[in-house]
Design a protein around this motif. Structure first.
Motif, PDB file in Angstrom:
ATOM      1  N   UNK A   4      11.208   6.908   5.600  1.00 40.25           N
ATOM      2  CA  UNK A   4      10.446   5.658   5.555  1.00 40.25           C
ATOM      3  C   UNK A   4      11.310   4.494   5.106  1.00 40.25           C
ATOM      4  N   UNK A   5      12.305   4.773   4.301  1.00 39.12           N
ATOM      5  CA  UNK A   5      13.225   3.701   3.885  1.00 39.12           C
ATOM      6  C   UNK A   5      13.938   3.106   5.090  1.00 39.12           C
ATOM      7  N   UNK A   6      14.262   3.955   6.050  1.00 41.48           N
ATOM      8  CA  UNK A   6      14.938   3.440   7.246  1.00 41.48           C
ATOM      9  C   UNK A   6      13.953   2.767   8.197  1.00 41.48           C
ATOM     10  N   UNK A   7      12.672   3.122   8.091  1.00 42.47           N
ATOM     11  CA  UNK A   7      11.658   2.531   8.959  1.00 42.47           C
ATOM     12  C   UNK A   7      11.233   1.149   8.465  1.00 42.47           C
ATOM     13  N   UNK A   8      11.095   1.009   7.144  1.00 43.65           N
ATOM     14  CA  UNK A   8      10.594  -0.231   6.567  1.00 43.65           C
ATOM     15  C   UNK A   8      11.756  -1.146   6.164  1.00 43.65           C
ATOM     16  N   UNK A   9      11.424  -2.416   6.041  1.00 37.93           N
ATOM     17  CA  UNK A   9      12.363  -3.399   5.510  1.00 37.93           C
ATOM     18  C   UNK A   9      12.253  -3.354   3.984  1.00 37.93           C
ATOM     19  N   UNK A  10      13.252  -2.720   3.330  1.00 39.89           N
ATOM     20  CA  UNK A  10      13.240  -2.554   1.872  1.00 39.89           C
ATOM     21  C   UNK A  10      14.222  -3.543   1.268  1.00 39.89           C
ATOM     22  N   UNK A  11      13.716  -4.498   0.519  1.00 43.29           N
ATOM     23  CA  UNK A  11      14.547  -5.557  -0.048  1.00 43.29           C
ATOM     24  C   UNK A  11      14.531  -5.470  -1.565  1.00 43.29           C
ATOM     25  N   UNK A  12      15.701  -5.226  -2.170  1.00 46.47           N
ATOM     26  CA  UNK A  12      15.816  -5.120  -3.625  1.00 46.47           C
ATOM     27  C   UNK A  12      16.391  -6.421  -4.192  1.00 46.47           C
TER      28      UNK A  12
END
Length: 653
Positions: free
Chosen positions: A364-372
């Motif tokens: 899911x990390x690769x599917x979603x746009x995860x912005x830290x």
């Protein structure tokens, strides 16, 4: 989740997924619209499930559907949707249903294969346990680890495992079993324990390992081919209490076994004499079981020791009583294709499911746009110190520099730094020892991100999977209906004693005792024996006298039972015009019977107290049958007949 909730309405059974179709208002209740797509989907879903053909008739089905929605409207009108119990039940069910979607097929298949391979063997192991809570302090955890390590050194030095287990194990059962857990296979122990048992060679002791119970050492005594499962029937006589005659059960079980040896039916004898009430009526048949599933290893060994179908054991004793066992069928371990679905279900309920969810999080990390927000994360690191390790660190008081969004998912879900700071605080209980502290915070942030990604995915299942939304909508209505019926029907029937008594009196003809007899029932497979017993009864001889005269030379020719029976109960239905005294002889299922009627109780009205459960059930059904008519008077219903005609035409094609 209460199982009874699942039975509220036939609409709530297995989901059926429908192709997109035109959505029109089919009917309204107090101006609240209900649409064709839901009606058609629900109708098709249940078409093959309803037993009553009248429910397949669209006009009648529409009436049922409207009645269902009327009840939901009533529940909403009463505000039941705001109740805490309702909200908690709905949340609980959604959590359960969502597990089907929190899955990584690759990892799942690997776990299925591992479990299947392990199911080919049964392991016999003993263990030593040093208790320590999952959230124990570092000091307590270290103390427990040092203790288990010291125990391992004693074993490595050659000390006897049983002796050491008796002296050191904190498993309470060690006093009775010396740490011996018997034979088990996959899914019978917690996953880390199972891993240690299968990875340890026979005769050796594992390294110390931890489960949620504490630290363990496992010694593997044996590994053998899985015996599979077995279906047996049994006749059981319970152990007598301390004040009872100790030899009665033994002599009776021996008499029953003798009758079996004489060719009498095992099933009939089980029905007549077995004191395991859950199986006696079924001829003694038990649910199939495998090694380690019963509370008696003696019973399991006898059952698996029978080789041929219909083979019958000699009487034997367990801690529960005396048994005779008959082999019905053996069930070897099935093929992988046969067991795959079952294994997957077990994995989802097991600790190993965590391996699946962790793998899913990575995808899911690769599917979603995860912005830290790395800048803000650096500021968070600066306020976490070594007090974390002794569980005394506290989230700083209000600090403007720490405020802001630390994580954003798909540009939609924004997670405030305060949430992460609280996560760090609660993680102190996990006894994490990663150092330095900056590295520990990075480690926690990765776990935190995984949890947030999975939570975001879970929260949006209704948007990603239409079938999930359908099921949730139906359960939302179904749970409301359950609460409404509990309030309006079930509790009313139980608590309104005046109305219940009135209903009972109005319907007293439905609650009648049949004629009852206090009687002794004697049976035998030999007509001449039962004729002799009949003569003895007519002479006034006691049951003990009759048995002493007729059960001779090691043979049990006659058995009796006594009680208060309705006139058509058991074998009494075979007799004509039973009354006080000794009956004629009848035959049934290769047995001959004679009855000595000691006393009679005439037919007549039951008291409410004697049949209250049935009266409450009947009164509930009466209230429910008239409920929809009352609701139709309370709400305004408008059906769009033109739209309904279109639906009929569509479904008739």
């Amino acid at each position: 989740m209460k199982i009874s909730r699942l039975l509220v309405f036939v609409f709530l059974i297995t989901p059926y997924f429908l192709l997109a179709q035109t959505k029109e208002v089919l009917f309204s209740i107090d101006n609240n619209p209900y649409y064709t797509d839901e009606f058609v989907r629900v109708y098709k879903k249940n078409l093959d499930l309803v037993k009553d053909d009248s429910q397949k008739d669209l006009d009648k089905y529409l009436e049922l559907f409207i009645g269902y929605k009327l009840k939901v409207e009533k529940a909403n009108k009463l505000g039941l949707q705001n109740g805490n119990n309702y909200q908690n039940e709905l949340k609980s069910y959604r959590n359960q249903l969502s597990k089907n979607y929190l899955n990584d097929s690759k990892v799942t298949n690997e776990l299925i294969q591992e479990a299947y391979d392990r199911l080919q063997q049964e392991v016999r192991a003993s263990h030593i346990l040093v208790l320590v809570d999952e959230g124990a302090s570092p000091a307590d955890t270290l103390k427990a680890y040092q203790k288990i390590t010291a125990i391992k050194k004693r074993l490595d030095a050659g000390e006897d495992f049983i002796t050491v287990a008796q002296q050191t194990s904190e498993d309470p059962s060690v006093k009775e079993n010396n740490g011996d857990l018997g034979y088990f296979s996959a899914f019978r122990m917690v996953y880390p324990f199972e891993n240690a048992a299968y990875h340890t060679p026979v005769g050796q002791v594992s390294k110390p390992f931890r489960t949620r119970f504490g630290y363990h050492l496992v010694k593997v005594a044996d590994k053998r081919a899985n015996r599979g499962e077995v279906t047996v029937a049994h006749i059981m006589l319970l152990k007598q209490d301390e004040n009872g005659p100790k030899e009665k059960a033994k002599s009776t079980i021996d008499a029953i076994y003798q009758k079996i040896q004489q060719g009498e039916s095992f099933e009939s004898l089980a029905q007549q004499f077995s004191e395991d009430k859950s199986s006696a009526s079924k001829g003694g048949i038990l649910q199939r079981f495998g090694s380690g599933q019963l509370s008696s290893e003696e019973f399991e060994n006898v059952a698996f020791g029978l080789k041929e179908r219909q083979q019958i054991s000699a009487p034997f004793e367990t801690q529960f009583g005396w048994h005779i066992v008959k082999l019905i069928e053996k069930h070897p371990v099935g093929s992988l294709s046969e067991m795959k679905s079952e294994l997957e279900d077990k994995i989802k309920r097991d600790e190993r499911s965590l391996l699946i969810t962790n793998s899913l999080a990575k995808k899911l990390r690769s599917k979603y746009d995860v912005n830290k927000n790395l800048t803000l994360l650096s500021k968070v690191k600066s306020v976490v110190n070594d007090k974390f390790y002794n569980q005394t660190w506290e989230v700083p008081a209000k600090n403007n520099q720490l405020e802001g969004v630390v994580l954003t998912l798909n540009k939609v879900k924004k997670v405030n730094s305060k949430v992460f700071l609280d996560y760090i605080s609660s993680s102190q209980k996990g006894n994490i020892k990663t150092k330095p502290i900056s590295r520990l915070v990075d480690e926690l942030f990765e776990k935190f991100t995984d949890e947030q990604v999975l939570a975001y995915y879970n929260d949006n299942l209704e948007n990603e999977f239409p079938e999930f939304r359908y099921v949730m909508d139906e359960y939302r209505d179904g749970l409301l209906l359950f609460d409404l019926m509990e309030k309006e029907i079930w509790n009313r029937a139980k608590n309104d004693t005046l109305a219940l008594n009135t209903y009972f009196q109005d319907n007293i003809k439905n609650y009648q005792w049949k004629k009852r007899l206090q009687a002794d029932i004697l049976s035998s497979t030999d007509l001449k024996i039962i004729e002799k017993a009949q003569k003895f009864l007519k002479k006034g001889k006691s049951l003990d006298y009759i048995k002493a005269e007729l059960n001779k030379d090691g043979k049990v020719n006659i058995i009796s039972k006594s009680g208060l029976y309705e006139i058509d109960a058991d074998v009494l239905s075979q007799f004509n015009n039973l009354s006080k005294g000794v009956s004629s002889i009848v035959s049934k299922d290769n047995y001959y019977f004679v009855v000595h009627v000691i006393d009679e109780k005439p037919s007549g009205n039951k008291e409410l107290s004697e049949t209250k459960g049935r009266v409450i059930s009947d009164y509930q059904q009466y209230l429910e049958n008239h409920w929809v008519d009352e609701l139709k008077k309370e709400f305004s219903i408008k059906v769009n007949q033109d739209v309904f005609l279109k639906v009929k035409n569509q479904l008739s094609k």
